[in-house]
Write a protein that holds these residues in place. Structure first.
Motif, PDB file in Angstrom:
ATOM      1  N   ASP A  33      18.030 -14.354  11.600  1.00 47.28           N
ATOM      2  CA  ASP A  33      17.104 -13.846  10.574  1.00 47.28           C
ATOM      3  C   ASP A  33      15.660 -14.221  10.908  1.00 47.28           C
ATOM      4  OD1 ASP A  33      19.294 -12.842   9.218  1.00 47.28           O
ATOM      5  OD2 ASP A  33      19.318 -14.435   7.697  1.00 47.28           O
ATOM      6  N   VAL A  34      15.457 -15.465  11.311  1.00 52.68           N
ATOM      7  CA  VAL A  34      14.114 -15.944  11.669  1.00 52.68           C
ATOM      8  C   VAL A  34      13.572 -15.132  12.844  1.00 52.68           C
ATOM      9  CG1 VAL A  34      12.891 -17.901  12.701  1.00 52.68           C
ATOM     10  CG2 VAL A  34      14.402 -18.267  10.744  1.00 52.68           C
ATOM     11  N   GLU A  35      14.391 -14.943  13.868  1.00 48.63           N
ATOM     12  CA  GLU A  35      13.972 -14.174  15.045  1.00 48.63           C
ATOM     13  C   GLU A  35      13.618 -12.741  14.658  1.00 48.63           C
ATOM     14  OE1 GLU A  35      15.798 -12.744  19.326  1.00 48.63           O
ATOM     15  OE2 GLU A  35      16.526 -14.617  18.459  1.00 48.63           O
ATOM     16  N   GLN A  36      14.410 -12.131  13.790  1.00 51.63           N
ATOM     17  CA  GLN A  36      14.155 -10.752  13.357  1.00 51.63           C
ATOM     18  C   GLN A  36      12.810 -10.634  12.647  1.00 51.63           C
ATOM     19  OE1 GLN A  36      15.867  -7.853  13.903  1.00 51.63           O
ATOM     20  NE2 GLN A  36      14.129  -6.882  12.910  1.00 51.63           N
ATOM     21  N   VAL A  37      12.524 -11.556  11.750  1.00 50.83           N
ATOM     22  CA  VAL A  37      11.243 -11.525  11.022  1.00 50.83           C
ATOM     23  C   VAL A  37      10.082 -11.701  11.996  1.00 50.83           C
ATOM     24  CG1 VAL A  37       9.803 -12.736   9.325  1.00 50.83           C
ATOM     25  CG2 VAL A  37      12.204 -12.253   8.813  1.00 50.83           C
ATOM     26  N   ALA A  38      10.207 -12.637  12.924  1.00 57.74           N
ATOM     27  CA  ALA A  38       9.128 -12.899  13.881  1.00 57.74           C
ATOM     28  C   ALA A  38       8.867 -11.692  14.777  1.00 57.74           C
ATOM     29  CB  ALA A  38       9.454 -14.124  14.728  1.00 57.74           C
ATOM     30  N   THR A  39       9.905 -11.071  15.287  1.00 57.81           N
ATOM     31  CA  THR A  39       9.703  -9.924  16.183  1.00 57.81           C
ATOM     32  C   THR A  39       9.194  -8.703  15.418  1.00 57.81           C
ATOM     33  OG1 THR A  39      12.063  -9.373  16.084  1.00 57.81           O
ATOM     34  CG2 THR A  39      11.324 -10.692  17.958  1.00 57.81           C
ATOM     35  N   THR A  40       9.643  -8.537  14.180  1.00 51.18           N
ATOM     36  CA  THR A  40       9.132  -7.435  13.360  1.00 51.18           C
ATOM     37  C   THR A  40       7.652  -7.653  13.058  1.00 51.18           C
ATOM     38  OG1 THR A  40      11.302  -7.059  12.353  1.00 51.18           O
ATOM     39  CG2 THR A  40       9.390  -6.217  11.154  1.00 51.18           C
ATOM     40  N   PHE A  41       7.292  -8.888  12.721  1.00 52.10           N
ATOM     41  CA  PHE A  41       5.897  -9.203  12.398  1.00 52.10           C
ATOM     42  C   PHE A  41       4.968  -8.950  13.583  1.00 52.10           C
ATOM     43  CE2 PHE A  41       2.244 -12.017  11.877  1.00 52.10           C
ATOM     44  CZ  PHE A  41       1.847 -11.696  10.588  1.00 52.10           C
ATOM     45  N   THR A  42       5.393  -9.268  14.786  1.00 52.00           N
ATOM     46  CA  THR A  42       4.529  -9.145  15.961  1.00 52.00           C
ATOM     47  C   THR A  42       4.663  -7.802  16.677  1.00 52.00           C
ATOM     48  OG1 THR A  42       6.183 -10.240  17.350  1.00 52.00           O
ATOM     49  CG2 THR A  42       4.448 -11.624  16.378  1.00 52.00           C
ATOM     50  N   ASP A  43       5.493  -6.916  16.190  1.00 56.16           N
ATOM     51  CA  ASP A  43       5.678  -5.604  16.825  1.00 56.16           C
ATOM     52  C   ASP A  43       4.353  -4.847  16.829  1.00 56.16           C
ATOM     53  OD1 ASP A  43       6.359  -3.068  17.673  1.00 56.16           O
ATOM     54  OD2 ASP A  43       7.874  -2.730  16.121  1.00 56.16           O
ATOM     55  N   PRO A  44       3.822  -4.528  18.020  1.00 53.37           N
ATOM     56  CA  PRO A  44       2.524  -3.840  18.103  1.00 53.37           C
ATOM     57  C   PRO A  44       2.511  -2.482  17.394  1.00 53.37           C
ATOM     58  CG  PRO A  44       3.318  -4.454  20.299  1.00 53.37           C
ATOM     59  CD  PRO A  44       4.397  -4.785  19.320  1.00 53.37           C
ATOM     60  N   ALA A  45       3.665  -1.851  17.276  1.00 56.99           N
ATOM     61  CA  ALA A  45       3.741  -0.551  16.611  1.00 56.99           C
ATOM     62  C   ALA A  45       4.069  -0.695  15.124  1.00 56.99           C
ATOM     63  CB  ALA A  45       4.804   0.316  17.281  1.00 56.99           C
ATOM     64  N   GLY A  46       4.135  -1.943  14.650  1.00 54.44           N
ATOM     65  CA  GLY A  46       4.517  -2.197  13.264  1.00 54.44           C
ATOM     66  C   GLY A  46       3.486  -1.727  12.255  1.00 54.44           C
ATOM     67  N   ASP A  47       3.968  -1.404  11.084  1.00 55.02           N
ATOM     68  CA  ASP A  47       3.137  -0.974   9.970  1.00 55.02           C
ATOM     69  C   ASP A  47       2.384  -2.184   9.406  1.00 55.02           C
ATOM     70  OD1 ASP A  47       2.213   0.618   7.712  1.00 55.02           O
ATOM     71  OD2 ASP A  47       3.759  -0.417   6.539  1.00 55.02           O
ATOM     72  N   PRO A  48       1.059  -2.117   9.288  1.00 53.16           N
ATOM     73  CA  PRO A  48       0.281  -3.248   8.778  1.00 53.16           C
ATOM     74  C   PRO A  48       0.737  -3.712   7.389  1.00 53.16           C
ATOM     75  CG  PRO A  48      -1.185  -1.611   9.710  1.00 53.16           C
ATOM     76  CD  PRO A  48       0.186  -1.011   9.687  1.00 53.16           C
TER      77      PRO A  48
END
Length: 135
Positions: A33-48
Motif C-alpha cells: 500500500d505504501v509503495e502504491q501511494v508513493a509511486t502514484t504520487f510521483t507519477d509524472p503523468a499523474g493528475d495534480p
C-alpha cells in the motif's frame, strides 16, 4: 519411550505460528500500500488534484500556506523524482519510500496512507531537506 507434547503446548505453538504468519502478511500488505501511494504520487503523468489528495491533511495545509495558493497548481512546480522503488520501510504507522529519484515519507491515516514529505534529498549528517513537508 517417546513422550507426546501436552495438547496445550501444541495449541500454543500453533497460535504463535499463526500470529507470526498473520503479522507478516499485514506488514507485506502495508508495504504494498505504501509503495502504491508513493509511486502514484510521483507519477509524472499523474493528475495534480489526485496527487494533492494523497497528501496528509497537515502537509496539504502547510504546503498551500507556504505556496500561497491551491495545491493543484503549486504541486506542478515541485521537482518530484519518480523512478524505480529502491526500498520501502514501514514502522508502525509511518513509512519511508526511496525511489531512484526521490525519497518520500508517509503516515497512515483513517483514509489510508498519505504523504507527509516528498521531493526529499538526504544530507550527510543533517535531516532530509524536502520541498513538500508537513509541520
Amino acid at each position: 519411550m517417546l513422550r507426546r507434547p501436552a495438547p496445550s503446548s501444541c495449541r500454543s505453538v500453533l497460535l504463535l505460528g499463526s500470529a507470526v504468519l498473520l503479522l507478516g502478511g499485514c506488514a507485506s500488505a502495508q508495504r504494498a500500500d505504501v509503495e502504491q501511494v508513493a509511486t502514484t504520487f510521483t507519477d509524472p503523468a499523474g493528475d495534480p488534484e489526485a496527487r494533492c489528495d494523497l497528501l496528509a491533511p497537515a502537509t496539504l495545509k502547510k504546503f498551500e500556506e507556504s505556496e500561497s495558493g491551491p495545491c493543484s497548481e503549486a504541486i506542478q512546480q515541485v521537482p518530484l523524482g519518480a523512478g524505480e522503488v529502491r526500498s520501502v520501510e514501514v514502522w508502525g504507522g509511518d513509512a519511508q519510500v526511496k525511489l531512484a529519484g526521490d525519497t518520500l515519507f508517509l503516515t497512515e491515516t483513517h483514509s489510508g496512507w498519505r504523504v507527509t514529505a516528498a521531493a526529499c534529498r538526504a544530507h550527510a549528517d543533517a535531516p532530509y531537506d524536502c520541498e513538500v513537508e508537513g509541520p
